[in-house]
Design a protein around this motif. Structure first.
Motif, mmCIF file in Angstrom:
data_model
loop_
_atom_site.group_PDB
_atom_site.id
_atom_site.type_symbol
_atom_site.label_atom_id
_atom_site.label_comp_id
_atom_site.label_asym_id
_atom_site.label_seq_id
_atom_site.Cartn_x
_atom_site.Cartn_y
_atom_site.Cartn_z
ATOM 1 N N VAL A 269 0.837 -1.202 0.000
ATOM 2 C CA VAL A 269 0.000 0.000 0.000
ATOM 3 C C VAL A 269 0.868 1.246 0.000
ATOM 4 O O VAL A 269 0.609 2.212 -0.735
ATOM 5 N N ASN A 270 1.927 1.258 0.818
ATOM 6 C CA ASN A 270 2.812 2.425 0.876
ATOM 7 C C ASN A 270 3.555 2.638 -0.435
ATOM 8 O O ASN A 270 3.751 3.774 -0.875
ATOM 9 N N LEU A 271 3.978 1.556 -1.050
ATOM 10 C CA LEU A 271 4.679 1.671 -2.328
ATOM 11 C C LEU A 271 3.722 2.120 -3.434
ATOM 12 O O LEU A 271 4.058 2.988 -4.244
ATOM 13 N N LYS A 272 2.538 1.533 -3.473
ATOM 14 C CA LYS A 272 1.577 1.851 -4.523
ATOM 15 C C LYS A 272 1.108 3.300 -4.422
ATOM 16 O O LYS A 272 0.928 3.981 -5.435
ATOM 17 N N SER A 273 0.889 3.785 -3.200
ATOM 18 C CA SER A 273 0.419 5.159 -3.004
ATOM 19 C C SER A 273 1.570 6.156 -2.948
ATOM 20 O O SER A 273 1.360 7.329 -2.655
ATOM 21 N N GLN A 274 2.797 5.655 -3.182
ATOM 22 C CA GLN A 274 4.002 6.479 -3.237
ATOM 23 C C GLN A 274 4.273 7.219 -1.935
ATOM 24 O O GLN A 274 4.800 8.333 -1.927
ATOM 25 N N GLN A 275 3.884 6.587 -0.809
ATOM 26 C CA GLN A 275 4.244 7.132 0.494
ATOM 27 C C GLN A 275 5.735 6.941 0.766
ATOM 28 O O GLN A 275 6.313 7.660 1.573
ATOM 29 N N ILE A 276 6.337 5.980 0.067
ATOM 30 C CA ILE A 276 7.726 5.622 0.296
ATOM 31 C C ILE A 276 8.226 4.878 -0.938
ATOM 32 O O ILE A 276 7.426 4.272 -1.668
ATOM 33 N N ASN A 277 9.541 4.965 -1.219
ATOM 34 C CA ASN A 277 10.078 4.155 -2.310
ATOM 35 C C ASN A 277 10.757 2.914 -1.746
ATOM 36 O O ASN A 277 10.929 2.780 -0.527
ATOM 37 N N LEU A 278 11.169 2.017 -2.635
ATOM 38 C CA LEU A 278 11.679 0.714 -2.200
ATOM 39 C C LEU A 278 12.957 0.859 -1.381
ATOM 40 O O LEU A 278 13.136 0.178 -0.364
ATOM 41 N N GLU A 279 13.831 1.761 -1.796
ATOM 42 C CA GLU A 279 15.090 1.959 -1.063
ATOM 43 C C GLU A 279 14.832 2.475 0.342
ATOM 44 O O GLU A 279 15.434 2.011 1.314
ATOM 45 N N GLN A 280 13.922 3.434 0.462
ATOM 46 C CA GLN A 280 13.582 3.963 1.787
ATOM 47 C C GLN A 280 12.947 2.884 2.650
ATOM 48 O O GLN A 280 13.209 2.816 3.864
ATOM 49 N N LEU A 281 12.095 2.058 2.048
ATOM 50 C CA LEU A 281 11.442 0.991 2.808
ATOM 51 C C LEU A 281 12.472 0.084 3.470
ATOM 52 O O LEU A 281 12.385 -0.190 4.669
ATOM 53 N N PHE A 282 13.464 -0.369 2.694
ATOM 54 C CA PHE A 282 14.465 -1.286 3.245
ATOM 55 C C PHE A 282 15.362 -0.591 4.279
ATOM 56 O O PHE A 282 15.718 -1.183 5.297
ATOM 57 N N THR A 283 15.698 0.667 4.026
ATOM 58 C CA THR A 283 16.594 1.392 4.938
ATOM 59 C C THR A 283 15.934 1.672 6.276
ATOM 60 O O THR A 283 16.548 1.523 7.338
#
Length: 534
Positions: free
Chosen positions: A441-455
């Motif tokens: 949901v966060n990725l799809k709604s662009q609340q966060i990108n993949l790099e930020q998610l992992f970090t």
């Protein structure tokens, strides 16, 4: 915080309402701030037994930055005060929000330490940066613990976010399982949060990933006369998704369905078996749009379980030829009320046994299909002959496998965006349905990108922080669980723990079993808890 903060403590406890320990709450708040290292940065004013117009006068007089209200709340009706005649007076969310809007440039934080005050808090938060409200009824002791922890945090120089977390933790440290009732609403995050929730609701509610053969097994069982289905899994593993899917399938069969969520039961309802069972009868009647006739049916000559059984048989099961699916969610809520838990289990087991016979009464009870969902098996001990947890069909929900995770990502149309990142995401959080949903949901709604998610994933800034903090709060009051889990997350190999400790950690979803040994359920847990378990 470097400038002086004016704190205004307001309280109201009308004569016709239950008496709260408001003086104790105010005294403990003042004492905590007096002993804090930043005592000179706070000025405290109080106004007790306030009437509605006294709020305006107190704000104009004391110019507070922080307003703390202690008293009673009544959901949408509002906060409870006393008018000039001594009668109870409700002030609703619209009126309170309108008042605080006029002081939005001055007031930084509002704490509504009253039952069911989240509704008012949400409206006030349209104008004030930080507002705390209570999502349901809260015990007097828990309210005091939250207030003391919150102001201890402010007294130590912390911001409102951490002060709120300290207040919630103070409730748990006191041994009270109400630490999730206080809710902090941040105006700065409100807009994006509303968008996020709207997106989550619109998209996620239409997504369901099957875990064969579980669904087919449930669909086949629900059509059996007198069925009992027991759904067990740690929190956030998809029990509610399966629950709703099963009820939808039952309605397609022409069955009546009732869902009873025990998280919605106020604490006062759970203090007395008679009150609880009458609440069950009324709630089921309301859902079926049947006029509740509890007072007409209840006879003191019978025990409360007998009365509840008579009500279901006469007023619910006998009035329709259609089967009735009675689904009880969050059954673990009763574990902390052993007297009600044991009697209610005895009642459900009795209903199940009634459907096993071949007489007229048995034919009535064959129309009842029970579904029970709970988060753990660590419940008070029961005579096996009286327990509904050793009859019927058990369903234990596993994590999604890799194929199911890919199907989940496909539903969110994230295949191309994730690419090889999906494998890395599975390595981080495994196949945990809720964590995957939050990521997608966060990725799809662009609340966060993949790099930020992992970090940020294992940090307080990450998207999983609220959920991880709840798990941490489950561990902190139990030193055996905390010490045991610290060994697991800091080891490079499976760890052998005491059988009961390992079982409880597994029930919480924190470990997977490798033979008789334990390993962290996912790498996210290893990273987060390695840092936070001292």
């Amino acid at each position: 915080m470097t400038q002086t903060r004016n704190i205004l403590l307001l309280s109201a406890n009308p004569k016709k309402t239950s008496q709260l320990r408001l003086a104790e709450e105010m005294r403990d708040i003042k004492e905590g701030l007096r002993l804090s290292e930043n005592r000179d940065l706070f000025s405290i004013s109080t106004a007790e037994a306030i009437r509605p117009r006294d709020i305006r006068r107190a704000i104009l007089t004391y110019h507070p930055h922080i307003i703390h209200f202690s008293g009673h709340g009544s959901q949408e009706e509002g906060l409870v005060f006393e008018d000039e005649t001594g009668a109870v007076k409700f002030v609703d969310a619209e009126a309170l929000a309108g008042l605080f809007e006029l002081f939005a440039n001055q007031v930084e934080c509002v704490v509504l330490n009253a039952c069911h005050s989240k509704y008012q808090a949400s409206e006030i938060a349209r104008h004030i940066n930080y507002v705390v409200g209570m999502s349901q009824e809260i015990q007097d002791k828990a309210a005091i613990e939250f207030a003391v922890g919150f102001y201890d945090g402010l007294g130590a120089g912390e911001g409102y976010d951490l002060a709120y977390k300290l207040g919630c933790n103070a409730i748990l440290m006191a041994g009270i399982k109400q630490h999730l009732i206080p809710e902090l609403i941040n105006l700065k995050l409100q807009s994006s949060t509303d968008i996020f929730k709207k997106y989550t609701s619109e998209v996620s509610q239409n997504i369901y990933i099957e875990r064969p053969p579980i669904e087919v097994k449930c669909y086949q069982e629900i059509i059996q006369p007198g069925a009992l289905i027991r759904i067990k899994a740690p929190q956030k593993m998809g029990k509610t998704w399966l629950f709703e899917n099963l009820l939808s399938s039952a309605r397609e069969q022409g069955y009546q369905t009732v869902k009873l969520d025990l998280q919605q039961a106020e604490n006062s309802i759970l203090e007395n078996l008679k009150t609880f069972l009458q609440w069950v009868c009324v709630d089921v009647s309301d859902t079926l749009d049947i006029e509740a006739q509890v007072n007409d049916t209840w006879q003191d000559i019978y025990g409360v379980n007998k009365n509840c059984t008579r009500y279901f048989q006469k007023h619910l099961l006998s009035v329709s030829e259609s089967p009735l699916v009675f689904a009880i969610d969050n059954f673990e809520r009763l574990f902390q009320y052993p007297d009600i838990f044991s009697q209610f289990c005895l009642l459900l087991r009795g209903w199940y046994e009634k459907a096993r016979g071949g007489d007229r009464v048995a034919n009535i009870w064959k129309k009842l299909r029970l579904v029970v969902a709970h988060s753990t098996e660590v419940y008070p001990s029961l005579d096996s002959n009286h327990s509904p947890f050793n009859v019927g069909i058990p369903i234990e929900l596993p994590e999604f496998n890799q194929q199911q995770v890919k199907a989940f990502a496909t539903k969110y149309e994230l295949n191309k965006q994730l690419g090889q990142g999906l494998i890395k995401l599975i390595e981080l959080i495994g196949g945990h349905p809720y964590l995957l949903q939050q990521a997608f949901v966060n990725l799809k709604s662009q609340q966060i990108n993949l790099e930020q998610l992992f970090t940020l994933a294992p940090t307080e800034e990450g998207i999983f922080s609220n959920y991880l903090r709840q798990l941490l709060w489950h561990l902190k009051p139990n030193s055996l669980l905390e010490v045991g889990y610290k060994k697991v997350v800091r080891a490079n190999a499976p760890v052998r723990l005491d059988a009961e400790v390992g079982f409880k950690l597994h029930s919480l979803g924190l470990v997977k079993l490798s033979g008789n040994d334990c390993v962290p359920s996912c790498d996210l847990y290893r990273q987060y808890f390695s840092e936070r378990l001292g």
